[in-house]
Design a protein around this motif. Sequence first.
Motif, PDB file in Angstrom:
ATOM      1  N   SER A 178      22.487 -36.828  22.156  1.00 40.44           N
ATOM      2  CA  SER A 178      23.911 -36.703  21.790  1.00 40.44           C
ATOM      3  C   SER A 178      24.154 -37.211  20.379  1.00 40.44           C
ATOM      4  O   SER A 178      25.099 -37.945  20.131  1.00 40.44           O
ATOM      5  N   THR A 179      23.295 -36.802  19.454  1.00 43.10           N
ATOM      6  CA  THR A 179      23.359 -37.319  18.091  1.00 43.10           C
ATOM      7  C   THR A 179      24.703 -37.077  17.409  1.00 43.10           C
ATOM      8  O   THR A 179      25.219 -37.939  16.705  1.00 43.10           O
ATOM      9  N   CYS A 180      25.263 -35.903  17.618  1.00 42.55           N
ATOM     10  CA  CYS A 180      26.478 -35.518  16.899  1.00 42.55           C
ATOM     11  C   CYS A 180      27.097 -34.335  17.629  1.00 42.55           C
ATOM     12  O   CYS A 180      26.486 -33.756  18.518  1.00 42.55           O
ATOM     13  N   ASP A 181      28.298 -33.956  17.228  1.00 38.80           N
ATOM     14  CA  ASP A 181      28.979 -32.823  17.865  1.00 38.80           C
ATOM     15  C   ASP A 181      28.164 -31.538  17.712  1.00 38.80           C
ATOM     16  O   ASP A 181      28.204 -30.671  18.585  1.00 38.80           O
ATOM     17  N   HIS A 182      27.440 -31.415  16.626  1.00 37.07           N
ATOM     18  CA  HIS A 182      26.677 -30.194  16.390  1.00 37.07           C
ATOM     19  C   HIS A 182      25.594 -30.035  17.454  1.00 37.07           C
ATOM     20  O   HIS A 182      25.473 -28.986  18.088  1.00 37.07           O
ATOM     21  N   ILE A 183      24.799 -31.055  17.653  1.00 39.44           N
ATOM     22  CA  ILE A 183      23.711 -30.952  18.625  1.00 39.44           C
ATOM     23  C   ILE A 183      24.277 -30.894  20.042  1.00 39.44           C
ATOM     24  O   ILE A 183      23.840 -30.100  20.877  1.00 39.44           O
ATOM     25  N   GLN A 184      25.275 -31.723  20.301  1.00 35.91           N
ATOM     26  CA  GLN A 184      25.858 -31.784  21.643  1.00 35.91           C
ATOM     27  C   GLN A 184      26.378 -30.409  22.082  1.00 35.91           C
ATOM     28  O   GLN A 184      26.175 -29.991  23.217  1.00 35.91           O
TER      29      GLN A 184
ATOM     30  N   SER B 165      22.707 -35.076   0.998  1.00 30.61           N
ATOM     31  CA  SER B 165      23.727 -34.842   2.000  1.00 30.61           C
ATOM     32  C   SER B 165      23.530 -33.477   2.643  1.00 30.61           C
ATOM     33  O   SER B 165      23.653 -32.443   1.995  1.00 30.61           O
ATOM     34  N   MET B 166      23.191 -33.474   3.920  1.00 27.03           N
ATOM     35  CA  MET B 166      23.002 -32.221   4.650  1.00 27.03           C
ATOM     36  C   MET B 166      24.366 -31.581   4.821  1.00 27.03           C
ATOM     37  O   MET B 166      25.270 -32.181   5.418  1.00 27.03           O
ATOM     38  N   LYS B 167      24.524 -30.374   4.306  1.00 26.52           N
ATOM     39  CA  LYS B 167      25.829 -29.719   4.340  1.00 26.52           C
ATOM     40  C   LYS B 167      26.340 -29.611   5.778  1.00 26.52           C
ATOM     41  O   LYS B 167      25.579 -29.240   6.672  1.00 26.52           O
ATOM     42  N   PHE B 168      27.586 -29.951   5.990  1.00 31.40           N
ATOM     43  CA  PHE B 168      28.295 -29.891   7.282  1.00 31.40           C
ATOM     44  C   PHE B 168      27.943 -31.039   8.226  1.00 31.40           C
ATOM     45  O   PHE B 168      28.354 -31.032   9.381  1.00 31.40           O
ATOM     46  N   CYS B 169      27.180 -32.017   7.767  1.00 32.49           N
ATOM     47  CA  CYS B 169      26.866 -33.164   8.626  1.00 32.49           C
ATOM     48  C   CYS B 169      27.970 -34.214   8.464  1.00 32.49           C
ATOM     49  O   CYS B 169      28.008 -34.937   7.483  1.00 32.49           O
ATOM     50  N   GLU B 170      28.877 -34.288   9.447  1.00 30.28           N
ATOM     51  CA  GLU B 170      30.007 -35.216   9.323  1.00 30.28           C
ATOM     52  C   GLU B 170      29.541 -36.670   9.268  1.00 30.28           C
ATOM     53  O   GLU B 170      30.115 -37.486   8.560  1.00 30.28           O
TER      54      GLU B 170
ATOM     55  N   ALA C 200      28.273 -24.822  11.121  1.00 30.70           N
ATOM     56  CA  ALA C 200      27.368 -25.766  11.806  1.00 30.70           C
ATOM     57  C   ALA C 200      26.282 -26.134  10.804  1.00 30.70           C
ATOM     58  O   ALA C 200      25.964 -25.348   9.916  1.00 30.70           O
ATOM     59  N   CYS C 201      25.697 -27.308  10.940  1.00 30.58           N
ATOM     60  CA  CYS C 201      24.700 -27.743   9.956  1.00 30.58           C
ATOM     61  C   CYS C 201      23.443 -26.889  10.084  1.00 30.58           C
ATOM     62  O   CYS C 201      23.194 -26.262  11.113  1.00 30.58           O
ATOM     63  N   SER C 202      22.642 -26.884   9.033  1.00 33.64           N
ATOM     64  CA  SER C 202      21.494 -25.984   9.030  1.00 33.64           C
ATOM     65  C   SER C 202      20.431 -26.411  10.041  1.00 33.64           C
ATOM     66  O   SER C 202      19.628 -25.590  10.471  1.00 33.64           O
ATOM     67  N   VAL C 203      20.425 -27.663  10.462  1.00 36.66           N
ATOM     68  CA  VAL C 203      19.440 -28.093  11.462  1.00 36.66           C
ATOM     69  C   VAL C 203      19.666 -27.338  12.770  1.00 36.66           C
ATOM     70  O   VAL C 203      18.756 -26.688  13.292  1.00 36.66           O
ATOM     71  N   VAL C 204      20.883 -27.378  13.304  1.00 38.49           N
ATOM     72  CA  VAL C 204      21.113 -26.702  14.585  1.00 38.49           C
ATOM     73  C   VAL C 204      21.068 -25.176  14.431  1.00 38.49           C
ATOM     74  O   VAL C 204      20.606 -24.477  15.329  1.00 38.49           O
TER      75      VAL C 204
ATOM     76  N   SER D   2      23.837 -43.319  10.212  1.00 42.06           N
ATOM     77  CA  SER D   2      25.156 -42.679  10.216  1.00 42.06           C
ATOM     78  C   SER D   2      25.525 -42.155  11.599  1.00 42.06           C
ATOM     79  O   SER D   2      26.699 -41.985  11.897  1.00 42.06           O
ATOM     80  N   THR D   3      24.533 -41.907  12.454  1.00 44.08           N
ATOM     81  CA  THR D   3      24.839 -41.335  13.760  1.00 44.08           C
ATOM     82  C   THR D   3      24.908 -42.394  14.856  1.00 44.08           C
ATOM     83  O   THR D   3      25.066 -42.060  16.022  1.00 44.08           O
ATOM     84  N   LEU D   4      24.734 -43.661  14.482  1.00 43.15           N
ATOM     85  CA  LEU D   4      24.859 -44.740  15.467  1.00 43.15           C
ATOM     86  C   LEU D   4      26.076 -45.575  15.076  1.00 43.15           C
ATOM     87  O   LEU D   4      26.109 -46.128  13.970  1.00 43.15           O
TER      88      LEU D   4
ATOM     89  N   GLY E 135      19.705 -40.185   3.695  1.00 42.60           N
ATOM     90  CA  GLY E 135      20.235 -38.929   4.231  1.00 42.60           C
ATOM     91  C   GLY E 135      19.514 -38.553   5.504  1.00 42.60           C
ATOM     92  O   GLY E 135      18.876 -39.399   6.133  1.00 42.60           O
ATOM     93  N   ILE E 136      19.645 -37.289   5.904  1.00 39.84           N
ATOM     94  CA  ILE E 136      18.985 -36.843   7.122  1.00 39.84           C
ATOM     95  C   ILE E 136      17.515 -36.542   6.850  1.00 39.84           C
ATOM     96  O   ILE E 136      16.628 -37.020   7.543  1.00 39.84           O
ATOM     97  N   MET E 137      17.248 -35.759   5.824  1.00 41.54           N
ATOM     98  CA  MET E 137      15.851 -35.454   5.506  1.00 41.54           C
ATOM     99  C   MET E 137      15.732 -34.991   4.064  1.00 41.54           C
ATOM    100  O   MET E 137      16.709 -34.566   3.447  1.00 41.54           O
TER     101      MET E 137
END
Lengths: 403, 378
Positions: B97-103, B321-326, B71-75, B292-294, B236-238
Amino acid sequence: MREMSRSANFLLGLTMLYYTAPRQADRKKNPVAWCSSIVPVEFLRNMDVLPLFPENHAALIGARKMGVELAEAAEAIGYSNNICSYARADIGHILTGKSPVDGLAKPDFLVCCNNICGTVIKWYENLSRHFQVPLFLLDTPFNHEREIPEHSLQYVEGQLREFIPWLEGVTGKVFDYDRFQEIAIVSNETSRLWREVLTLAKHKPAPFSAFDTFNYMAPIVTMRGTPEAKEYYRLLLDELLQKVKEGTAAVESEKYRLLWNGIPVWYSMRPMLQLLAKHRANLVCSTYTNAWVLEFDPDNLLRSMAKVYTAIMINQSLGLKLNRMEKMLRDFDLDGVIHHSNRSCKPYCFGLYDLSRQLQAGSHAVPEMIFDGDQTDPRHFSWAQFETRFQSFMETLALSRTR
Amino acid sequence: MESVLQSLLEVARNPAPAVTAWKQGTNGKVIGWLPIYVPEELIHAAGALPVSLWGGSTEIARADAHLQGFACSVVRSVLEYGLKGTYNMVDGFIFPSTCDHIQNTSDIWAAVFPGRPKFDLVYPANRQSKASAAYLERLFTGLQEWLAALTGSAASEGRLRESIGIYNHYRALSAELAALRSSRPECMSDLEFSLITKSALFLEKTEYNRRLAELLPWLARRTVRPRPKVRLVATGIMAEPQGILQVIDELGGAVVADDLALGARILRAPADETLPPLSALVDRHLRLGPCSTLYDCRKERGSHLLGLAARHNADGVLFLSMKFCEAEDFDYPVLKAELEAAGLPLLLLEVEQQMSALGQVRTRLQAFLEILAQGAGR
Ligand code: SF4
Ligand code: SF4
């Protein structure tokens, strides 16, 4: 070699047809669409569109052990090794032309439904860009509640209504509502037969294993809504009923009846089957194959399709996943669960640890094993780990028997 | 003025005291939300303090019992902070519902914290559909009802209108700050810019706006570093771990524009104040992007980045690129091809919030900046 059964022969023919028809098709009459694995194909069949399913093809790539080679081809142009291996295998096949079945015929358009994951949205965006073809997205909001909320159903139904003129636009054909109704009924009956096939595993001993159903499932995925698929499951059901009558067992002296939770490890089916049989264990059923039991209400078609296509297990809350699993444990009288913690498929396995905790705390606690794997990419799977965990799982099962 | 700047940097580095102080001062509720898009205006109008939870550099220990390492490091870090008690002052959580990780983390969260109020903001992914606006309106109404139940009072239309005004002002001031780093990158370090932006995630926005408005004219005259040798766009994400920004700085580079989620992406698209307030928020969400998430089958992120680079006279693009962020991982090969074809250099750096050793990152950045510096002829 064992003689091939009628249904197995029929399946071979269907598979040939499925891959070759799009290649030879007159695209004006029979446009070709690439689809994510659980889209409302009934709409497409009605327009004489030939659907192809990259995920299904990727599973075959995995089974024929071409997963690494094709994944690496995708990785070479910048795809991360961390994304779903189905996507990497598919993109690798597009780039290299390599495939166990001469590849998929190029699409005229794409249809994607996110009832299985968000990954397919990104994958199909890229396919649309690569092939320069239109893409229809059917968005089925994830359900965190006990029931799918009304506003979600209205939204999905609204999109299904929009799908019709969209299809008319890309195919240049007119949508025939009566024929649509008939196709939906065929699709329904096929699903019903498929459910009946899966249900036969309730018999003790089970006449087949989940490994067999991973082969049986191809037509329900790829040819749902055709008379041929329906005919296949009718044949299959007859044969399996015969087996039940004769008391044929998939696993000799079946002792343990297990549930498989996850996508198969396509490249490692045979050794798993052998290992299980050695312990007189049978995978009686799986949460995976059940995903294609899709039954609609013909009198309220769009509405019930909206519901059925949204209510895919991995598109719903942990609580509903648990309910579904407990019901299977009960209905099929199962002794244990094998969970595939699949590096490719996040929605299928994030939450697994808590699902397992809740299962243990509930009224249907059975021994479980969780292993790390990947459905197509063996670089993320260790047979040694699987075997070790399986051994201790068997020991726990044996203990729970003697108690 | 230095003290105003320092106060913002401090909030970004350690948000808890500021959030606790707000809570004690107002007796209000604190609502935590996960990335990327949440209509904070609704929370603000309900008299609660929205705080944004994007994880952090905490070591992962407890979360591993609930979430796999892929899972990405954010979640993972959000879950870790939750389990550690870092969010104890937070009264309610919003999971978009940003992505499968958060969902899926949302469901894990519910299993781990069964009693804590949570709202799932399941967005319509198909924003092209005519049915999406009605769905979104119902979704936001549901959020309003949830907030009203939590705070004990429903926000009036007037209050919401006011909040929308405050947030539009926040976006306008943020745009000024962004313009400043492009026109005078010597006036603040990349790290300062990033921390100022981040501090907004934990402060009541009238207060943040007041401080930022004070700061802007002072910043405009300030000089803390030489003119950069190389101008970059970050996407990227951050931009975390923040050490990366320091490395860029030390190497004589500067980020002059960004397309980061925790950055320009959440600050885009002011709400249309001529519309009824709830419709304005619906309308804004439908206009957000590219991201990327829309869902975007035209993949406009590439042309957006080319446009940014041209407008800001940038020499290259940094893909964090946040690792594991599809979502990001699928965009990369497409962007790579598009930017290469346009002759705009691109560097991919895989990052994780927990990353502590930046030696490799430094080596790669150094090589990239050297090439760019030659091309830039500065
Ligand atoms: S992430 Fe899972 S559901 Fe999605 S395409 Fe991959 S295997 Fe299928
Ligand atoms: S970094 Fe990517 S995967 Fe992680 S929460 Fe954000 S969008 Fe989702």
